[in-house]
Design a protein around this motif. Structure first.
Motif, PDB file in Angstrom:
ATOM      1  N   ILE A 230       0.867  -1.180   0.000  1.00  0.00           N
ATOM      2  CA  ILE A 230       0.000   0.000   0.000  1.00  0.00           C
ATOM      3  C   ILE A 230       0.902   1.228   0.000  1.00  0.00           C
ATOM      4  O   ILE A 230       1.777   1.374   0.864  1.00  0.00           O
ATOM      5  N   VAL A 231       0.718   2.119  -0.961  1.00  0.00           N
ATOM      6  CA  VAL A 231       1.541   3.322  -1.082  1.00  0.00           C
ATOM      7  C   VAL A 231       0.648   4.547  -0.921  1.00  0.00           C
ATOM      8  O   VAL A 231      -0.257   4.773  -1.732  1.00  0.00           O
ATOM      9  N   LEU A 232       0.880   5.312   0.128  1.00  0.00           N
ATOM     10  CA  LEU A 232       0.135   6.545   0.345  1.00  0.00           C
ATOM     11  C   LEU A 232       0.741   7.658  -0.505  1.00  0.00           C
ATOM     12  O   LEU A 232       1.963   7.859  -0.489  1.00  0.00           O
ATOM     13  N   ASP A 233      -0.079   8.366  -1.223  1.00  0.00           N
ATOM     14  CA  ASP A 233       0.385   9.409  -2.128  1.00  0.00           C
ATOM     15  C   ASP A 233       0.870  10.622  -1.337  1.00  0.00           C
ATOM     16  O   ASP A 233       0.093  11.231  -0.601  1.00  0.00           O
ATOM     17  N   PRO A 234       2.156  11.011  -1.488  1.00  0.00           N
ATOM     18  CA  PRO A 234       2.653  12.179  -0.742  1.00  0.00           C
ATOM     19  C   PRO A 234       1.976  13.476  -1.153  1.00  0.00           C
ATOM     20  O   PRO A 234       2.035  14.463  -0.439  1.00  0.00           O
ATOM     21  N   MET A 235       1.283  13.480  -2.313  1.00  0.00           N
ATOM     22  CA  MET A 235       0.571  14.676  -2.755  1.00  0.00           C
ATOM     23  C   MET A 235      -0.909  14.619  -2.396  1.00  0.00           C
ATOM     24  O   MET A 235      -1.633  15.584  -2.610  1.00  0.00           O
ATOM     25  N   GLY A 236      -1.354  13.479  -1.880  1.00  0.00           N
ATOM     26  CA  GLY A 236      -2.747  13.365  -1.450  1.00  0.00           C
ATOM     27  C   GLY A 236      -2.902  13.796  -0.008  1.00  0.00           C
ATOM     28  O   GLY A 236      -2.068  14.515   0.544  1.00  0.00           O
ATOM     29  N   GLY A 237      -3.965  13.328   0.650  1.00  0.00           N
ATOM     30  CA  GLY A 237      -4.195  13.746   2.025  1.00  0.00           C
ATOM     31  C   GLY A 237      -3.652  12.795   3.061  1.00  0.00           C
ATOM     32  O   GLY A 237      -3.421  13.189   4.212  1.00  0.00           O
ATOM     33  N   ALA A 238      -3.434  11.515   2.673  1.00  0.00           N
ATOM     34  CA  ALA A 238      -3.094  10.496   3.665  1.00  0.00           C
ATOM     35  C   ALA A 238      -1.648  10.596   4.146  1.00  0.00           C
ATOM     36  O   ALA A 238      -1.380  10.607   5.349  1.00  0.00           O
ATOM     37  N   CYS A 239      -0.719  10.665   3.214  1.00  0.00           N
ATOM     38  CA  CYS A 239       0.696  10.688   3.608  1.00  0.00           C
ATOM     39  C   CYS A 239       1.042  11.934   4.425  1.00  0.00           C
ATOM     40  O   CYS A 239       1.657  11.823   5.487  1.00  0.00           O
ATOM     41  N   PRO A 240       0.658  13.145   3.979  1.00  0.00           N
ATOM     42  CA  PRO A 240       0.951  14.325   4.800  1.00  0.00           C
ATOM     43  C   PRO A 240       0.322  14.254   6.187  1.00  0.00           C
ATOM     44  O   PRO A 240       0.887  14.780   7.151  1.00  0.00           O
ATOM     45  N   LYS A 241      -0.849  13.605   6.289  1.00  0.00           N
ATOM     46  CA  LYS A 241      -1.490  13.471   7.592  1.00  0.00           C
ATOM     47  C   LYS A 241      -0.600  12.694   8.544  1.00  0.00           C
ATOM     48  O   LYS A 241      -0.444  13.062   9.715  1.00  0.00           O
ATOM     49  N   LEU A 242       0.025  11.612   8.060  1.00  0.00           N
ATOM     50  CA  LEU A 242       0.894  10.804   8.916  1.00  0.00           C
ATOM     51  C   LEU A 242       2.184  11.530   9.267  1.00  0.00           C
ATOM     52  O   LEU A 242       2.822  11.196  10.265  1.00  0.00           O
ATOM     53  N   ARG A 243       2.561  12.494   8.444  1.00  0.00           N
ATOM     54  CA  ARG A 243       3.870  13.128   8.605  1.00  0.00           C
ATOM     55  C   ARG A 243       3.817  14.470   9.316  1.00  0.00           C
ATOM     56  O   ARG A 243       4.721  15.298   9.152  1.00  0.00           O
ATOM     57  N   ASP A 244       2.791  14.694  10.133  1.00  0.00           N
ATOM     58  CA  ASP A 244       2.706  15.963  10.848  1.00  0.00           C
ATOM     59  C   ASP A 244       3.320  15.886  12.244  1.00  0.00           C
ATOM     60  O   ASP A 244       3.130  16.771  13.067  1.00  0.00           O
ATOM     61  N   ALA A 245       4.088  14.796  12.507  1.00  0.00           N
ATOM     62  CA  ALA A 245       4.814  14.603  13.780  1.00  0.00           C
ATOM     63  C   ALA A 245       3.875  14.436  14.968  1.00  0.00           C
ATOM     64  O   ALA A 245       4.273  14.669  16.105  1.00  0.00           O
ATOM     65  N   GLN A 246       2.640  14.006  14.712  1.00  0.00           N
ATOM     66  CA  GLN A 246       1.702  13.691  15.778  1.00  0.00           C
ATOM     67  C   GLN A 246       1.424  12.182  15.765  1.00  0.00           C
ATOM     68  O   GLN A 246       1.718  11.495  14.788  1.00  0.00           O
ATOM     69  N   LEU A 247       0.866  11.660  16.853  1.00  0.00           N
ATOM     70  CA  LEU A 247       0.492  10.252  16.900  1.00  0.00           C
ATOM     71  C   LEU A 247      -0.827  10.047  16.157  1.00  0.00           C
ATOM     72  O   LEU A 247      -1.775  10.815  16.335  1.00  0.00           O
ATOM     73  N   HIS A 248      -0.872   8.993  15.319  1.00  0.00           N
ATOM     74  CA  HIS A 248      -2.072   8.696  14.556  1.00  0.00           C
ATOM     75  C   HIS A 248      -2.381   7.210  14.608  1.00  0.00           C
ATOM     76  O   HIS A 248      -1.489   6.377  14.831  1.00  0.00           O
ATOM     77  N   ASP A 249      -3.645   6.885  14.371  1.00  0.00           N
ATOM     78  CA  ASP A 249      -4.103   5.501  14.328  1.00  0.00           C
ATOM     79  C   ASP A 249      -4.345   5.127  12.871  1.00  0.00           C
ATOM     80  O   ASP A 249      -5.334   5.543  12.265  1.00  0.00           O
ATOM     81  N   LEU A 250      -3.415   4.361  12.284  1.00  0.00           N
ATOM     82  CA  LEU A 250      -3.526   3.924  10.894  1.00  0.00           C
ATOM     83  C   LEU A 250      -4.039   2.491  10.856  1.00  0.00           C
ATOM     84  O   LEU A 250      -3.501   1.610  11.537  1.00  0.00           O
ATOM     85  N   LYS A 251      -5.095   2.255  10.068  1.00  0.00           N
ATOM     86  CA  LYS A 251      -5.642   0.909   9.906  1.00  0.00           C
ATOM     87  C   LYS A 251      -5.790   0.602   8.422  1.00  0.00           C
ATOM     88  O   LYS A 251      -6.361   1.399   7.665  1.00  0.00           O
ATOM     89  N   ILE A 252      -5.280  -0.555   8.009  1.00  0.00           N
ATOM     90  CA  ILE A 252      -5.461  -1.045   6.645  1.00  0.00           C
ATOM     91  C   ILE A 252      -6.152  -2.391   6.758  1.00  0.00           C
ATOM     92  O   ILE A 252      -5.597  -3.339   7.316  1.00  0.00           O
ATOM     93  N   THR A 253      -7.387  -2.481   6.247  1.00  0.00           N
ATOM     94  CA  THR A 253      -8.179  -3.701   6.417  1.00  0.00           C
ATOM     95  C   THR A 253      -8.750  -4.158   5.089  1.00  0.00           C
ATOM     96  O   THR A 253      -9.030  -3.354   4.185  1.00  0.00           O
ATOM     97  N   LEU A 254      -8.934  -5.490   4.958  1.00  0.00           N
ATOM     98  CA  LEU A 254      -9.602  -6.078   3.802  1.00  0.00           C
ATOM     99  C   LEU A 254     -11.054  -6.329   4.186  1.00  0.00           C
ATOM    100  O   LEU A 254     -11.342  -7.077   5.130  1.00  0.00           O
ATOM    101  N   GLU A 255     -11.967  -5.669   3.485  1.00  0.00           N
ATOM    102  CA  GLU A 255     -13.378  -5.721   3.821  1.00  0.00           C
ATOM    103  C   GLU A 255     -14.105  -6.806   3.005  1.00  0.00           C
ATOM    104  O   GLU A 255     -13.656  -7.204   1.925  1.00  0.00           O
TER     105      GLU A 255
END
Length: 206
Positions: free
Chosen positions: A174-199
């Motif tokens: 899974i590759v988060l796009d650095p120009m989209g919203g997901a990758c920058p969200k993870l890189r704001d130096a805060q703690l985050h809850d990331l979940k990747i699930t198969l539905e």
């Protein structure tokens, strides 16, 4: 040294008697050798290796060895050989050209190109925050390939992100796009809850 130990380390330093505080010497090569020991445990056979980095912050040139600069570079090389990059921050060193040259050499040996100068506490906090965010990965390898990404849900802090614009699939990755919203969200130096699930059902982003 250990994960999530920042507060414990700070408390230990504050409790130490005065003889435990630095008194002017800069044992860079010894500190780097200790970092290699801490970061080189035996990985379990079926584990995905974790990325590892060293952050060298110093306010002076190394001076605790017969060949302080050479020994430090060799210690950084040993880290690099293990796949550990070394980032270098020089605190209040911009007026010392020799120190700048040495710091840039450290960064080059560490695979990070150049050192980052800071002049005060605010600058140090800003640089540490930037690096902490920059080092957060935006690629995640799964145990098997994804046949249909429309059944995969990627969530950060409960928000579902779009396939194609915020993230893509490369085989089992899974590759988060650095120009989209997901990758920058993870890189704001805060703690985050990331979940990747198969539905079971196709994921629809509201």
């Amino acid at each position: 040294v250990g994960e999530m130990n920042a507060q414990k380390i700070a408390a230990t330093i504050n409790m130490s008697p005065p003889t435990q505080f630095p008194i002017g010497a800069t044992p860079t090569s010894t500190a780097l050798a200790a970092a290699l020991t801490a970061l080189d445990p035996q990985e379990c056979a079926d584990c995905i290796p974790k990325p590892k980095y060293v952050l060298l912050v110093t306010d002076g040139e190394p001076n605790c060895a017969d060949d302080p600069v050479g020994d430090s570079n060799r210690a950084i090389d040993a880290l690099t050989d293990k796949g550990v990059k070394t980032y270098v921050i020089g605190y209040n060193l911009s007026s010392n050209p020799n120190a700048v040259t040495i710091m840039n050499g450290f960064a080059q040996h560490g695979g990070t190109d150049k050192y980052y100068p800071v002049e005060d506490q605010a600058g140090l906090v800003k640089e540490l925050t930037r690096l902490a965010g920059e080092l957060v990965p935006c690629e995640f390898t799964l145990k098997e390939e994804i046949n249909d990404p429309s059944y995969v849900r990627v969530q950060i802090d409960g928000k579902t992100y779009n396939y194609g614009t915020d993230w893509t699939v490369q085989g089992s990755k899974i590759v988060l796009d650095p120009m989209g919203g997901a990758c920058p969200k993870l890189r704001d130096a805060q703690l985050h809850d990331l979940k990747i699930t198969l539905e079971c059902d196709m994921v629809r982003v509201q």
